[in-house]
Design an enzyme around this catalytic site. Structure first.
Site, mmCIF file in Angstrom:
data_model
loop_
_atom_site.group_PDB
_atom_site.id
_atom_site.type_symbol
_atom_site.label_atom_id
_atom_site.label_comp_id
_atom_site.label_asym_id
_atom_site.label_seq_id
_atom_site.Cartn_x
_atom_site.Cartn_y
_atom_site.Cartn_z
ATOM 1 N N ARG A 49 0.804 -1.238 0.000
ATOM 2 C CA ARG A 49 0.000 0.000 0.000
ATOM 3 C C ARG A 49 0.826 1.273 0.000
ATOM 4 N NH1 ARG A 49 -5.340 0.307 2.802
ATOM 5 N NH2 ARG A 49 -6.131 -1.805 2.724
ATOM 6 N N ASP A 92 -3.805 -1.318 -3.324
ATOM 7 C CA ASP A 92 -4.699 -1.600 -2.201
ATOM 8 C C ASP A 92 -5.315 -2.970 -2.516
ATOM 9 O OD1 ASP A 92 -6.810 -1.926 -0.543
ATOM 10 O OD2 ASP A 92 -7.752 0.027 -0.950
ATOM 11 N N PHE A 93 -5.008 -3.955 -1.699
ATOM 12 C CA PHE A 93 -5.409 -5.330 -2.035
ATOM 13 C C PHE A 93 -6.929 -5.512 -2.077
ATOM 14 C CE2 PHE A 93 -1.197 -6.854 0.128
ATOM 15 C CZ PHE A 93 -0.476 -6.208 -0.864
ATOM 16 N N LYS A 147 1.751 -19.670 6.558
ATOM 17 C CA LYS A 147 0.984 -19.916 7.762
ATOM 18 C C LYS A 147 0.767 -18.599 8.506
ATOM 19 C CE LYS A 147 3.308 -20.927 11.839
ATOM 20 N NZ LYS A 147 4.263 -19.908 12.278
ATOM 21 N N HIS A 239 4.958 -26.703 12.418
ATOM 22 C CA HIS A 239 6.333 -27.213 12.381
ATOM 23 C C HIS A 239 6.513 -28.532 13.152
ATOM 24 C CE1 HIS A 239 6.884 -23.268 10.841
ATOM 25 N NE2 HIS A 239 7.070 -22.649 11.981
HETATM 26 C C1 BG6 Z 1 7.750 -19.262 12.944
HETATM 27 C C2 BG6 Z 1 7.041 -18.862 14.193
HETATM 28 O O1 BG6 Z 1 6.896 -19.998 12.115
HETATM 29 O O2 BG6 Z 1 8.889 -20.056 13.275
HETATM 30 C C3 BG6 Z 1 7.986 -18.092 15.122
HETATM 31 O O3 BG6 Z 1 5.933 -18.017 13.871
HETATM 32 C C4 BG6 Z 1 9.238 -18.904 15.377
HETATM 33 O O4 BG6 Z 1 7.348 -17.787 16.353
HETATM 34 C C5 BG6 Z 1 9.841 -19.375 14.074
HETATM 35 O O5 BG6 Z 1 10.139 -18.064 16.079
HETATM 36 C C6 BG6 Z 1 10.999 -20.333 14.333
HETATM 37 O O6 BG6 Z 1 11.632 -20.617 13.127
HETATM 38 P P1 BG6 Z 1 13.178 -20.980 13.071
HETATM 39 O O7 BG6 Z 1 13.434 -21.300 11.647
HETATM 40 O O8 BG6 Z 1 13.923 -19.789 13.566
HETATM 41 O O9 BG6 Z 1 13.350 -22.164 13.980
#
Ligand code: BG6
EC number: 1.1.1.49
Length: 491
Positions: A49, A92-93, A147, A239
């Site tokens: 923006r 502006d999306f 995410k 993760h």
């Molecule tokens: C992100 C999270 O997906 O991964 C963060 O939102 C986190 O909170 C991060 O700090 C950790 O990633 P990495 O690669 O530093 O282990």
């Protein structure tokens, strides 16, 4: 990385001035440039923006690259060549009419189009619809989303439906950056290229598995986002469950995206649901209080900038996870992750069962389990703890536990370990989906995690406190000690 240039790509980067784009995406694209992996004619259109010209954005990017690229990897002439590929467009999306402009930039005949949504997930649907109305995309356009995909199963379905209205699943690249980490991919090689492990990888040979993803940092100015998510949504739902799947999945029939993802989904479906009566022994939730980090005093979560002093959001979670299938029956996976722990450390430890009949010194029986330690960060590598005879005439048959060690930075000295985003962007350019998360994976993961969150809210217990700089609440130690085991660093 393979030395083959991907096809020519046009990348539309929504949210180009945001933290993710500046800290991770542009530096990763620059590294691909440095490695000679960006095809001639590939271009990047930054969209946001803020009223800035392309020149102003390039100037800002030059500074950011200086900040985020290691000095020895910052090559001014490569930086300039890279910046020549970058243009910027104010957008502006929400404004459908503005999207028409994107068509004049697009080179449909000569380039693949990649649309990277580094914007808040709430914007995904509207951006997708506006791109469709402006006829910007074709059936071949690849769309990348970050995410969090929602904050629970229901909201993730809404986002996935909105994307699904415009794009086919085969066009969607859902990022979990852990899947781009070199060592995480190595899990697939370790497991399926080495029959030595393949034949040992089940409840007959493994007693339990530990997965730790620890961070020494706190909330880093992200309180507003983090407090709505908490560690379970921020780290476990994505993760940690992805790591667990890669350890627990059955061998895929090939390396294609769907073969791998089908196997991961089977694991997610087999996770035992955590019912209210299991919460006491299977789940620990914590929140850090003031303490120290790398020797310096640091505030507690509730004292961080912008904090709501009454927040009950967790910054630490430890879980005992059971997988109800033939391979893993009776093998708990202890997983934990937290902020403000003593160090940044991600590792997986496979604890093998002892030999069926022990013939050595009874005093040394506690050494008898082999362990495979997979270090994801830092010092990426693997170490297999095995027993050998201690040397020397007077030692008799005393045993000694020692490592068979593979440290990647030493073993492959000349090879730089690429950042996860470099790998992921490279795979997107090649159109390879195997490192990206399919819709059903996201939804099964939410389904399992939602139950725990619901139990917390029904139970009403606040998170247990732990001092910054420690390994989380004592209840996490109690959870594993109750089963006669200990976390690896306490062993
Ligand atoms: C992100 C999270 O997906 O991964 C963060 O939102 C986190 O909170 C991060 O700090 C950790 O990633 P990495 O690669 O530093 O282990």
């Amino acid at each position: 990385m393979a030395n083959k240039i991907a096809t020519r790509c046009d990348i539309m980067l929504f949210g180009a001035l945001g933290d993710l784009a500046q800290r991770k995406l542009f530096p990763a694209l620059y590294q691909l440039e440095r490695a000679g992996l960006l095809a001639d004619g590939s271009r990047i259109l930054g969209l946001a923006r803020r009223e800035l010209s392309s020149d102003e954005v390039r100037k800002e990017l030059r500074e950011r690259l200086k900040q985020y690229v290691k000095p020895e990897e910052f090559n001014p002439s490569v930086v300039e060549a890279f910046l020549q590929r970058v243009e910027y467009q104010v957008l502006d999306f929400n404004n459908e009419a503005g999207f028409g402009l994107l068509n004049s930039w697009r080179d449909e005949e000569n380039s693949e189009l990649i649309v990277y949504l580094a914007s808040p997930p709430a914007m995904y649907g509207v951006i997708a619809r506006n791109l469709r109305s402006a006829s910007c995309c074709t059936e071949k356009t690849r769309v990348v989303v970050e995410k969090p995909i929602g904050h629970d199963l229901e909201s993730s379905r809404v986002i996935n439906d909105e994307l699904g209205e415009v794009y086919k699943e085969s066009q969607l690249f859902r990022i979990d950056h852990y899947l781009g980490k070199e060592t995480v991919q190595n899990l697939i090689a370790l497991r399926f290229a080495n029959n030595l492990f393949a034949s040992q990888w089940d409840q007959n040979h493994i007693s339990h598995v530990e997965i730790t993803v620890a961070e020494s940092v706190g909330i880093e100015g992200r309180w507003g986002y983090f407090d709505k998510a908490g560690q379970i949504r921020d780290m476990i739902q994505n993760h940690m469950l992805q790591l667990l799947c890669l350890i627990a999945m059955d061998p895929p029939s090939d390396l294609s995206a769907d073969s791998i993802r089908d196997e991961k989904v089977k694991v997610l479906k087999a996770l035992r649901r955590i019912t209210p009566d299991m919460m006491e022994t299977y789940v620990v939730r914590g929140q850090y209080t003031a303490g120290t980090s790398t020797g310096k005093p640091v505030p507690g979560y509730l004292e961080e900038e912008g904090a709501n002093k009454r927040s009950e959001t967790e910054t630490f979670v430890a879980l005992k996870v059971e997988i109800d299938n033939w391979r893993w029956s009776g093998v708990p996976f202890y997983i934990r992750t937290g902020k403000r722990l003593p160090e940044k450390l991600s590792q997986i430890i496979i604890h093998f069962k002892p030999a069926p009949h022990y013939i050595f010194d009874p005093d040394q029986k506690h050494l008898a389990n082999n362990k495979l330690i997979i270090r994801l960060q830092p010092d990426e590598g693997m170490s297999l703890k095995i027993l050998t005879k201690d040397q020397g005439l007077h030692k008799g048959m005393r045993l000694r536990q020692g490592p068979l060690e593979l440290t990647f930075s030493e073993a492959f000295e000349s090879e730089r370990i690429p950042d996860a985003y470099e790998r992921l962007l490279w795979e997107i350019m090649k159109g390879n989906q195997y490192l990206f998360v399919r819709r059903d994976e996201v939804e099964h993961a939410w389904h399992w995690v939602d139950r725990i969150i619901q139990n917390w809210s029904d139970g009403g217990d606040p998170p247990k406190r732990y001092a910054a700089g420690t390994w989380g609440p004592v209840a996490s130690i109690a959870m594993i000690t109750r089963d006669g085991r200990s976390w690896y660093e306490d062993a």
